[in-house]
Design a protein around this motif. Sequence first.
Motif, PDB file in Angstrom:
ATOM      1  N   LYS A 248       0.812  -1.222   0.000  1.00  0.00           N
ATOM      2  CA  LYS A 248       0.000   0.000   0.000  1.00  0.00           C
ATOM      3  C   LYS A 248       0.843   1.268   0.000  1.00  0.00           C
ATOM      4  N   VAL A 250       2.076   4.158  -1.621  1.00  0.00           N
ATOM      5  CA  VAL A 250       1.713   4.860  -2.854  1.00  0.00           C
ATOM      6  C   VAL A 250       2.904   5.505  -3.545  1.00  0.00           C
ATOM      7  N   ILE A 253       3.957   2.959  -6.276  1.00  0.00           N
ATOM      8  CA  ILE A 253       2.853   2.360  -7.010  1.00  0.00           C
ATOM      9  C   ILE A 253       3.138   2.332  -8.514  1.00  0.00           C
ATOM     10  N   LEU A 258      -3.187   3.499 -11.266  1.00  0.00           N
ATOM     11  CA  LEU A 258      -3.838   4.816 -11.157  1.00  0.00           C
ATOM     12  C   LEU A 258      -5.060   4.959 -12.073  1.00  0.00           C
ATOM     13  N   PHE A 269      -6.066  -0.809  -1.841  1.00  0.00           N
ATOM     14  CA  PHE A 269      -5.227  -0.080  -0.896  1.00  0.00           C
ATOM     15  C   PHE A 269      -5.432  -0.614   0.527  1.00  0.00           C
ATOM     16  N   LEU A 274      -2.172  -3.409  -3.816  1.00  0.00           N
ATOM     17  CA  LEU A 274      -1.695  -2.580  -4.918  1.00  0.00           C
ATOM     18  C   LEU A 274      -0.364  -3.113  -5.446  1.00  0.00           C
TER      19      LEU A 274
END
Length: 450
Positions: A248, A250, A253, A258, A269, A274
């Motif tokens: 998770k 970000v 990522i 997205l 998430f 992810l």
Amino acid sequence: MEEFKRKLKGVLEDIDYDEPIIEYRAEKLSKTFMMLFREKVNPNVALDVFYTWYLPKPEIKRNLDGETLVYNKVIVETLMRTEDYNRLKYKTVIDIDTSFSYTIIFIKKLMDLLRRETSKSKERGKGTQGLASILSYLKDVENKPENVSEKDFEKLKELINEAHRRAKRTAENIKELKNLMGGESAGNKPGSFVFGEVMEDILRLASSAYVTEILKYIKGISKTPLVDIRRETYPFKHGVYDGIEMGKDVLRILPKELILSDDVFFKKFVDSQLLLRRRVLSREQGPIYVLLDKSGSMIGDKTFWARAIALALMKEALKHRRKFCLRFFDYLPYDIICVKKGSRTKEFHKLYRMLLSLVSGGGTWITGAILTACKDLIEERVEGTSSIVLITDGRDVIKERAVKKGLKDAKADLVTVMIKGSNESLKRISKKYYVVVSSKNYSLKIVSPE
């Protein structure tokens, strides 16, 4: 270099014998031959032999510049017709070290064989002028062969094939020794292996039947991972990219995540599902430290096996950019030798000279050797675990308590490779314990006894 400008001629197409690089090679070959064997060599012959192996596809001129070049042509044509020409050429093409070493050894062997035949003919009361004049031509470009019969030409071709067989072994050994030290990797200076100050000793080592025997075993060693040579890694979000994982974070990522709808994105998430870039850093590791038993009980096959295994370990360590250290021992430990990726040729030469020429003999003190290795690793002050690989036949009494304490203080794991022997104490204190099993055709299997 002036002395070569007037003389240099050859039988190969696409070579300008007046070029400075050609003159340099001629000078280097001549000086090396003189330094090694204390006699002159015809630079024209040396150049043609060298470029026969160095060039990808050499061709012989249709029209020769002088009558003496017919002998160069016979030598080059005979070499090109050998059964293993293409196979050996795969190892010598655009390789200065192997082509250079082959040339030096081939011409020396051919001269020696011509001397032998001349001497035999004299003893039998037969004429020797033809072969003797060819020998003189190999030594000096100014000497012109005379009274050379068809029989002499046939004998010359026979001797060329015999000299080739001997020189081939040296060239192959040079290639293997280069490969062991990472000589084929990008960034290595071509020619440094035989052009430097260690050239004489390297050529002598590569010509040795003892070294040939050891190198044969290296190719047959099973790929058993004695130690985990690869670098250990640990997660670090600003480290190098090392694949994909789920989570998770970000900041790591993947872009494709997205474009997901809000509901799907936040569900992944919350569930830490992810797709993220995995980033890691390498953890510092200690050297691969080999202790090699050279006591009297190791004489014979044990010596060949042990040294082949040590060289195979060195190759793997350097491949993964780990430092490699070697220490021989009998009743006392010998000096330590360490090399790493990028070490100078001189340092590898020192290791090769000891590993490939030191004679087995003396008593055995395994405990002292292990404790000395532990002391070395403590002084090295390297974070992480180091590996001590003990190669022995196990003929000694081990002080287990002292060895265990030494290994703990040094943060080292002991890996024992047992050759034609057994030792229960070493089996108890080693993290890994292997035995070496031989099969046909120089094959060695390193297996766990359980």
